[in-house]
Enzyme design. Structure first.
Site, short mmCIF file in Angstrom:
data_model
loop_
_atom_site.label_atom_id
_atom_site.label_comp_id
_atom_site.label_asym_id
_atom_site.label_seq_id
_atom_site.Cartn_x
_atom_site.Cartn_y
_atom_site.Cartn_z
N HIS A 97 1.75 -24.03 -6.06
CA HIS A 97 2.98 -24.14 -7.09
C HIS A 97 4.18 -24.41 -6.47
O HIS A 97 5.31 -24.00 -6.99
CB HIS A 97 3.09 -22.89 -7.95
CG HIS A 97 1.46 -22.60 -8.47
ND1 HIS A 97 0.95 -22.84 -9.70
CD2 HIS A 97 0.68 -21.51 -7.99
CE1 HIS A 97 -0.18 -22.31 -9.85
NE2 HIS A 97 -0.51 -21.25 -8.91
N SER B 266 23.47 -43.88 4.56
CA SER B 266 23.41 -42.38 4.67
C SER B 266 22.46 -41.60 5.29
O SER B 266 22.64 -40.61 5.50
CB SER B 266 23.42 -42.25 3.01
OG SER B 266 22.07 -42.74 2.33
#
Length: 351
Positions: free
Chosen positions: A172, A303
């Site tokens: 999860h 970037s």
């Protein structure tokens, strides 16, 4: 002069008539930026139209072997000109006849004039079109299979090297029990191995359309052979064998091979894309956790070159391409479902 006046005579949405003439044709970025040279070559005009000529030669040679009046000289002219394609002439003929196959029949006939009367003898357009599609799909799947083997070999080495390197497992996306870097890699490998098995299955079972005629009844070939069904069956077998499909002729067809084959192959590719997305998605998450980094080029800028981060650009690109591939099977499903009776032509643009 104000800066805005520089645009008074500039068409911001167009080009001058004589500007950049060699760069005005749209080129699909999936080919230009991402396709390998090998895969691009498989689906190139050179591959497509030389395969048409090989199919015409396979048909003519098989027809001669079964008794039709075709000379060795005609066949030799065809063989000698398999790769001698005048694409401009073929385009001219296509514009004249409004038919792409007839354009190339006549261009081939110009190169092999003695063979012109027997080129495409008894065949319909799908004889070259659909059979060539199958040949290309087969070659493409072979390349995909090779790439999967290479990828699995690289991952195997990585998994073995890092088999004992502990890392936090997640369920999860919450911290769970420890696992190892190598063990996590085997999850990616297992998915790709399942994909490999599917590729192998498709390659082992992919059938050629063969010699089927306008509606799949082989009527024109039965006429050529005076109703001799045995000879027409043998013609079909011979042509398929010459094109590398020994004992792999589809049993029945309409005018085209069943478009379910396209659906099967696209779902297979979707499966590979899912595996790639899962693996690269994990890499992207791990990059955020600073557990892994992608290779960084010396002259890389933008970037991604900032000192405090390394953007996982390769993984992002892979996920983007995978998402595109995963979206293709529904179109193939709709195409197959909408092939009315023996065939419709509304499958052409989407394919």
């Amino acid at each position: 002069m104000s800066s805005s006046s520089l645009f008074e005579d500039i068409d911001v949405a167009g080009l001058p008539d004589d500007a950049l003439l060699d760069h005005r044709k749209y080129e699909h970025p999936l080919v230009q930026r991402y396709a390998t040279k090998e895969m691009s070559a498989i689906f190139s005009p050179a591959m497509k139209f030389t395969t048409w000529r090989k199919l015409w030669l396979a048909l003519a040679e098989s027809e001669k072997e079964l008794g039709l009046d075709i000379s060795a000289e005609q066949l030799q002219q065809m063989k000698d000109n398999l790769y001698n394609i005048d694409f401009d002439k073929a385009d001219e003929y296509e514009s004249k006849f409004r038919h792409d196959v007839m354009g190339h029949v006549h261009a081939f006939g110009d190169a092999a004039p003695k063979a012109m009367p027997i080129i495409h003898l008894g065949a319909t357009s799908c004889y070259v079109g659909d059979n060539t599609d199958i040949v290309q799909l087969k070659e493409a799947l072979k390349l995909v299979k090779t790439k999967l083997v290479q990828t699995l070999a690289i991952l195997k080495k990585f998994a073995s090297t890092h088999a004992d390197v502990p890392t936090l497992g997640f369920t999860h996306y919450q911290p769970a029990q420890l696992t190892t870097v190598g063990k996590r890699c085997t999850l990616w490998m297992q998915d790709l191995l399942l994909d490999y098995d599917r590729v192998k299955h498709e390659l082992d079972n992919l059938p050629m359309r063969g010699v089927k005629g306008t509606t799949g009844t082989q009527a024109t070939f039965l006429e050529l052979f005076d109703g001799d069904h045995a000879k027409v069956k043998e013609l079909n077998r011979k042509v398929c064998a010459k094109m590398g499909f020994e004992n792999k002729c589809i049993a029945v067809s309409g005018q085209t091979y069943t478009r379910k084959i396209d659906y099967h192959i696209l779902t297979l590719l979707s499966g590979i894309a899912q595996s790639a997305y899962k693996m690269c998605g994990d890499v992207r998450l791990l990059a955020n956790l600073k557990e892994v980094e992608e290779p960084f080029a010396k002259n890389q800028i933008g970037s991604s070159a900032m000192a405090y981060k390394r953007n996982p650009m390769r993984s992002e690109r892979c996920c983007s391409l995978a998402r595109y591939i995963m979206g293709l099977p529904p179109g193939a499903a709709a195409t197959h479902a909408n092939q009315w009776f023996e065939r419709t032509l509304d499958d052409s643009a989407i394919r």
